[in-house]
Design an enzyme around this catalytic site. Sequence first.
Site, mmCIF file in Angstrom:
data_model
loop_
_atom_site.group_PDB
_atom_site.id
_atom_site.type_symbol
_atom_site.label_atom_id
_atom_site.label_comp_id
_atom_site.label_asym_id
_atom_site.label_seq_id
_atom_site.Cartn_x
_atom_site.Cartn_y
_atom_site.Cartn_z
ATOM 1 C CG ASP A 409 -1.800 1.174 1.341
ATOM 2 O OD1 ASP A 409 -2.689 1.299 0.482
ATOM 3 O OD2 ASP A 409 -1.625 1.982 2.276
ATOM 4 C CD GLU A 438 -2.213 1.920 -3.553
ATOM 5 O OE1 GLU A 438 -3.342 2.195 -3.985
ATOM 6 O OE2 GLU A 438 -1.883 2.111 -2.369
#
Length: 718
Positions: A409, A438
């Site tokens: 994340d 990400e």
Amino acid sequence: MIAINRAFFAYLDDVKLVTILIPYYHFNGHSDSFSLITKDQAEIPLLINQRIPLKNFMKYVCELPFEVPLGERYEIQNSNGYKTDLQIGAVIRTKDFDENYYYEGDDLGVTYSKEFSSFKLWAPIATSVKLKLIDPNRKELPHVEMARGEKGVWHVKLEGNYDRFEYSYLVCNNLLWKEAVDPYAKAVSTNGEMGVIIDLEQTRVPFTRLQKVQSPVDAIIYETHIRDFSIHPESGIQHKGKYLGLTEEAIGTDRNSTGLSYLKELGITHLELLPFNDFYGVDEARDTGEYNWGYNPLHYNVPDGSYSTDPSDPYKRIIELKTMITSIQSKGIYVIMDVVYNHVYHRETSHFEKIVPGYYFRHDDFGMPSNGTGVGNDIASERKMVRKFIVDSIKYWMKEFNVDGFRFDLMGILDIETMCEVRKTADDLKEGCIILGEGWDLNTPLASDYKATIKNAKKMPGIAFFNDYFRDTVKGSTFNLYERGYIHGSSQKSQAVKHIITGSIQANGSSGLFSSPEQSINYVESHDNHTLWDRINLFDPKEATDIKRKRHRLATGMVILSQGVPFIHSGQEFFRTKHGIENSYKSPDSVNQLDWSEKIRNFDHVQYIKGLISIRKAHGAFRLRSAKDIEKYMKLIDSGFSSILYLLENVEQFGPWKNIFVAFHHLETSREIFLPIKGTWQMICNDQAAGIKPLNTITEHKFTLEPLSMYVLVQESS
């Protein structure tokens, strides 16, 4: 606790620099000299380098004649005879501190046996640490003094069997005592209030060993949330919302199948699960209807109790999670764990901050905590003991739980060196472990060239990135609901589509996002933002449902049939809706649940997506490993209009077909096209069906593309 009444303030901000702040109400902020008072009451003069008037204080920058060893109490005395404690300040964020106090050992946390338990905690600036124990009958034992060892590691060894004892650490920093849970805890009490000593041997579940993944492009990733997957009343799953819900087979076959059987039938290879380490946001002690995705990490190495059938039993959640993972793997499906090492739930109350205040988090030039994550704190992964914690945690999940991959994340908050170390560690433990994340470039005080962002992808081989360029090209900008994406007929997106379907690679003179298609995670929908179906509906609410479904099908088909790594959000294959809610991280089950009745209603569409998956898996030409192979075998064909045609030519060495022709037609009118090679073609995908079995034979050199459709035609090897 020591009573604190400071007349002025002193901070160790570098290994040999002390910053002193004297308020103007104290002798007008004036002092002729300062000295350091050691624990032996030795008085060592300081050299005043600077005097800087501030609004409320006079600031003095003083130099020490030597480096002060940490872990002891010191005082600063001014020329007026007043004393204050020397607090540990910005020195902990210096390179010297990192070098001097880096601990290489692999024994932080609790080492348990029936005969003894040993405890180790890295707390280099603490002047005292005590161990707090509570026995299984809830009786608190006298606190145990811990001893300071090398590199600031505090330790104690206790004889006897401490299985199921709860524990925490009482840590004294800058004269303040705080209670913290062990960052390396492997088990916790309900709601993570205390660490728990356990015997991991009692949690053993036989591993399922899968063959190594040859390349990330062989993966078809399916993202879901443990609770969402089974909580729907018509899921047919007994353990709804629990780890064990993902061990159950199904209530039927084909149209009615759910659970693991459905995932196996669909053909996905990797199941990515939203965070299941211990997180804040759901009361484990009672079912209050609270919901949370899990991006509020509390304890990084402990399964969350809300998915357990008995959160009060520290063993149960571990055993049930291991059972879930091995059950998924028994179906030939790999497990990817979503991890959140970029921030904590709450900086001030986190165990990191209580144990070594100011070290684990980034600060700006003014000493304020940075907030690139948007939640009030950014983990300082570039610091050696922070990097070590992240890598140690990855090791633990791989070795103890047999996890097959990790989705990071907000990976762009982390630094390149940390991510490369994660990649190396994963390779050492399991071949084929997938690392993706990400790579957004967020405003955190780390130099741009050091961030693990998509811009720096070429510095991180073997790490894949969510390709937002793919996402926004296909469906339109995530942040502008009314921007026309390719599936809405935008001819301006055609050139971009040609780039994304070839893996977004550096090729044919273009710069490209990636050096390899293995780095491109191709997606149009994930747990974040609107589902694709909701976005299409918001774009034009009055459009006919049948047209909307064709747009949706085209977008998902482009994900599956492009070079790179396809990523599908659970329920995307049957038009999942969250009723227009964009950010459902704490919305109720009625919004987030995977509605299995929609799967039945849209079974024909599920079968279509299943067919596309089977086509991709049947032939390696859809899964080319390198930019060089894509340049060699994949040829873009000028259609004469904005729809996209490509040919995979002479690719029989990768699978059963010699030539493969693919068309993505995004217009609402039919068009006639010419096939790139004359001869007999078998159509295996059209606007009605998809799969590896031929639907019909094409012998003419041309055929018609129906509105909003895709086609795959193949030629057998002669």
